[in-house]
Design a protein around this motif. Structure first.
Motif, PDB file in Angstrom:
ATOM      1  N   LEU A 130       0.820  -1.211   0.000  1.00 42.66           N
ATOM      2  CA  LEU A 130       0.000   0.000   0.000  1.00 42.66           C
ATOM      3  C   LEU A 130       0.857   1.266   0.000  1.00 42.66           C
ATOM      4  N   MET A 131       2.027   1.224   0.629  1.00 49.08           N
ATOM      5  CA  MET A 131       2.910   2.389   0.624  1.00 49.08           C
ATOM      6  C   MET A 131       3.597   2.564  -0.731  1.00 49.08           C
ATOM      7  N   ILE A 132       3.842   1.446  -1.416  1.00 49.94           N
ATOM      8  CA  ILE A 132       4.554   1.523  -2.704  1.00 49.94           C
ATOM      9  C   ILE A 132       3.638   1.951  -3.839  1.00 49.94           C
ATOM     10  N   VAL A 133       2.347   1.599  -3.782  1.00 50.31           N
ATOM     11  CA  VAL A 133       1.477   1.768  -4.940  1.00 50.31           C
ATOM     12  C   VAL A 133       1.359   3.229  -5.379  1.00 50.31           C
ATOM     13  N   PRO A 181       1.660  -9.512  -3.373  1.00 46.32           N
ATOM     14  CA  PRO A 181       0.966  -8.221  -3.179  1.00 46.32           C
ATOM     15  C   PRO A 181       1.870  -7.021  -3.470  1.00 46.32           C
ATOM     16  N   ILE A 182       3.123  -7.118  -3.062  1.00 49.04           N
ATOM     17  CA  ILE A 182       4.052  -5.999  -3.279  1.00 49.04           C
ATOM     18  C   ILE A 182       4.296  -5.785  -4.765  1.00 49.04           C
ATOM     19  N   LEU A 183       4.644  -6.840  -5.465  1.00 46.10           N
ATOM     20  CA  LEU A 183       4.955  -6.719  -6.886  1.00 46.10           C
ATOM     21  C   LEU A 183       3.714  -6.350  -7.698  1.00 46.10           C
ATOM     22  N   ALA A 184       2.553  -6.903  -7.312  1.00 46.56           N
ATOM     23  CA  ALA A 184       1.328  -6.627  -8.070  1.00 46.56           C
ATOM     24  C   ALA A 184       0.918  -5.169  -7.942  1.00 46.56           C
ATOM     25  N   LEU A 185       0.875  -4.651  -6.719  1.00 45.98           N
ATOM     26  CA  LEU A 185       0.471  -3.254  -6.545  1.00 45.98           C
ATOM     27  C   LEU A 185       1.514  -2.289  -7.105  1.00 45.98           C
ATOM     28  N   ALA A 186       2.788  -2.646  -6.993  1.00 52.77           N
ATOM     29  CA  ALA A 186       3.832  -1.802  -7.591  1.00 52.77           C
ATOM     30  C   ALA A 186       3.678  -1.749  -9.100  1.00 52.77           C
ATOM     31  N   ALA A 187       3.390  -2.910  -9.710  1.00 52.45           N
ATOM     32  CA  ALA A 187       3.189  -2.945 -11.159  1.00 52.45           C
ATOM     33  C   ALA A 187       1.960  -2.138 -11.567  1.00 52.45           C
ATOM     34  N   GLY A 188       0.882  -2.264 -10.774  1.00 52.01           N
ATOM     35  CA  GLY A 188      -0.313  -1.484 -11.087  1.00 52.01           C
ATOM     36  C   GLY A 188      -0.072   0.010 -10.999  1.00 52.01           C
ATOM     37  N   GLY A 189       0.594   0.451  -9.926  1.00 51.98           N
ATOM     38  CA  GLY A 189       0.904   1.875  -9.790  1.00 51.98           C
ATOM     39  C   GLY A 189       1.838   2.357 -10.878  1.00 51.98           C
ATOM     40  N   ALA A 190       2.829   1.520 -11.235  1.00 50.61           N
ATOM     41  CA  ALA A 190       3.770   1.900 -12.287  1.00 50.61           C
ATOM     42  C   ALA A 190       3.074   1.996 -13.641  1.00 50.61           C
ATOM     43  N   GLY A 191       2.168   1.060 -13.913  1.00 52.90           N
ATOM     44  CA  GLY A 191       1.439   1.113 -15.181  1.00 52.90           C
ATOM     45  C   GLY A 191       0.582   2.351 -15.297  1.00 52.90           C
ATOM     46  N   TYR A 192      -0.081   2.702 -14.199  1.00 53.53           N
ATOM     47  CA  TYR A 192      -0.898   3.917 -14.210  1.00 53.53           C
ATOM     48  C   TYR A 192      -0.029   5.153 -14.433  1.00 53.53           C
TER      49      TYR A 192
END
Length: 412
Positions: A130-133, A181-192
């Motif tokens: 949640l902090m990375i996203v 969870p870390i890699l998935a949310l990081a990837a989602g935030g990075a894609g956005y």
């Protein structure tokens, strides 16, 4: 006019801008700031909830409680440092926030070590995710990806090393559960963020073409205003004088002195029209409707912009857009004394600009209206501050970055 070294212009305009929404679209990124404290609050709330659910599995509860406090501290730091008032959000702030969240997750793992029943209900990986996203809004995607990978490896390794899980499986499965969870949310935030920055860059190209056309219109509008000044001077001085001379059918020594003075004033207006700068045009157009008269009153300085070396040339297109919006916003303040607005530029080696004006409005109102533009200048590789002292508003912005003393008064 030649004191500004061309290398200074090239250097100032060549400073690399990080490919982040905060740098490329400062005002847009400001609107997303609330996302950071909200995600942080969710992370802390889930950490508390998960800690309660793990009652009976703790080897020592103290590390888990300390971990929650460390996580809360990381959330507070992230919320403060990503706030528009403190833009831009730097690399070490990013690393500090993620390191705090990762430390909190490790403390929780230590508190349940040897007694943890399941990996999937641990709060460590969720809190870090949640902090990375939201970080890709403020930091380059590659940098955020590095933080995510390091966090995933650390927490995945801790999960793989645990031997008390009730569902027996390979350590790699435990590591995957913790890291996903870390890699998935990081990837989602990075894609956005990648999509947002791409659209922003395309929009900037369109806006730049429009601004080139608009600059021509701005110049024409400024020329019309100068022509109006000349016509006003002719109608107010030259025409009555010539009419009087024609009526007397004689020219005296006093007439010659008067004619010389009128000619010098008209020549001064013409020279000003030729040497008019972008800052002068922008300020004149912003204040035009609020000035009582187009010709300065007796004793009032004619020039509202003091930039003899044309230091404005270091400003990039984006910075000019922000400065123009700042000037327009100040010009629209109801408590502004339009005759008090002045802009001064100094230091050709490291150009610095100071805008001063008297505004009879509460500090909080001025801060709320002008802070977004000051923050945007900071995000656009400049160093900007805003102070109010005794009703005098002072906005300083310099490029490239440098430090300078703040006057007495309130600082944003």
């Amino acid at each position: 006019m030649t004191a500004l070294n061309p290398r200074t212009i090239v250097g100032a305009r060549s400073v690399a801008v990080e490919r982040t929404p905060q740098r490329l679209d400062p005002l847009g990124a400001q609107s997303a700031w609330l996302l950071v404290p909200l995600l942080g609050a969710v992370a802390v709330a889930y950490a508390v909830f998960s800690t309660v659910r793990h009652s009976g599995q703790f080897r020592d509860l103290t590390p888990a409680l300390v971990g929650i406090l460390v996580l809360a501290l990381a959330v507070v730091v992230a919320a403060i440092r990503t706030h528009p008032a403190f833009a831009p959000f730097g690399r070490w702030s990013h690393f500090g926030v993620i390191a705090g969240a990762l430390t909190a997750a490790c403390l929780f793992s230590a508190s349940v070590w040897g007694r943890n029943d399941r990996i999937q209900d641990d709060w460590g990986q969720i809190a870090v995710a949640l902090m990375i996203v939201a970080m890709p809004l403020y930091r380059p995607i590659g940098e955020v990806a590095g933080s995510a990978v390091v966090s995933a490896v650390v927490l995945g390794g801790l999960a793989a090393a645990q031997h008390s899980i009730v569902i027996s499986n390979a350590p790699l499965v435990y590591a995957t559960v913790a890291a996903t969870p870390i890699l998935a949310l990081a990837a989602g935030g990075a894609g956005y963020a990648w999509t947002l920055t791409g659209e922003t860059l395309r929009w900037r190209e369109v806006a730049r073409e429009g601004q080139i056309r608009l600059e021509g219109e701005l110049r024409q509008a400024a020329q019309r205003m100068i022509s109006q000044e000349r016509m006003t001077a002719l109608n107010a001085e030259a025409v009555p004088f010539l009419t009087g001379v024609a009526g007397r059918d004689a020219i005296t020594a006093e007439d010659r002195d008067t004619a010389r003075a009128i000619a010098e004033r008209l020549r001064d207006l013409s020279v000003r029209a030729v040497e008019r700068t972008w800052l002068e045009d922008t300020l004149q157009l912003a204040l035009g409707q609020r000035l009582a008269q187009s010709i300065p009153a007796e004793g009032e300085p004619r020039d509202r912009v003091d930039d003899p070396d044309r230091l404005e040339r270091v400003l990039t297109t984006d910075q000019r857009a922000i400065v123009g919006a700042l000037i327009a916003s100040i010009a629209g303040r109801p408590g502004l004394d339009p005759s008090s607005v002045r802009i001064a530029a100094s230091d050709p080696d490291q150009p610095s600009f100071t805008l001063r004006a008297r505004v009879d409005e509460p500090w909080n109102e001025l801060r709320r209206e002008l802070l977004p533009f000051v923050s945007s200048l900071n995000a656009a590789t400049m160093r900007a501050t805003m102070t109010v002292d005794g009703g005098e508003l002072t906005v300083r912005f310099t490029y490239p970055e440098r430090s300078f003393p703040y006057p007495e008064g309130r600082r944003q």
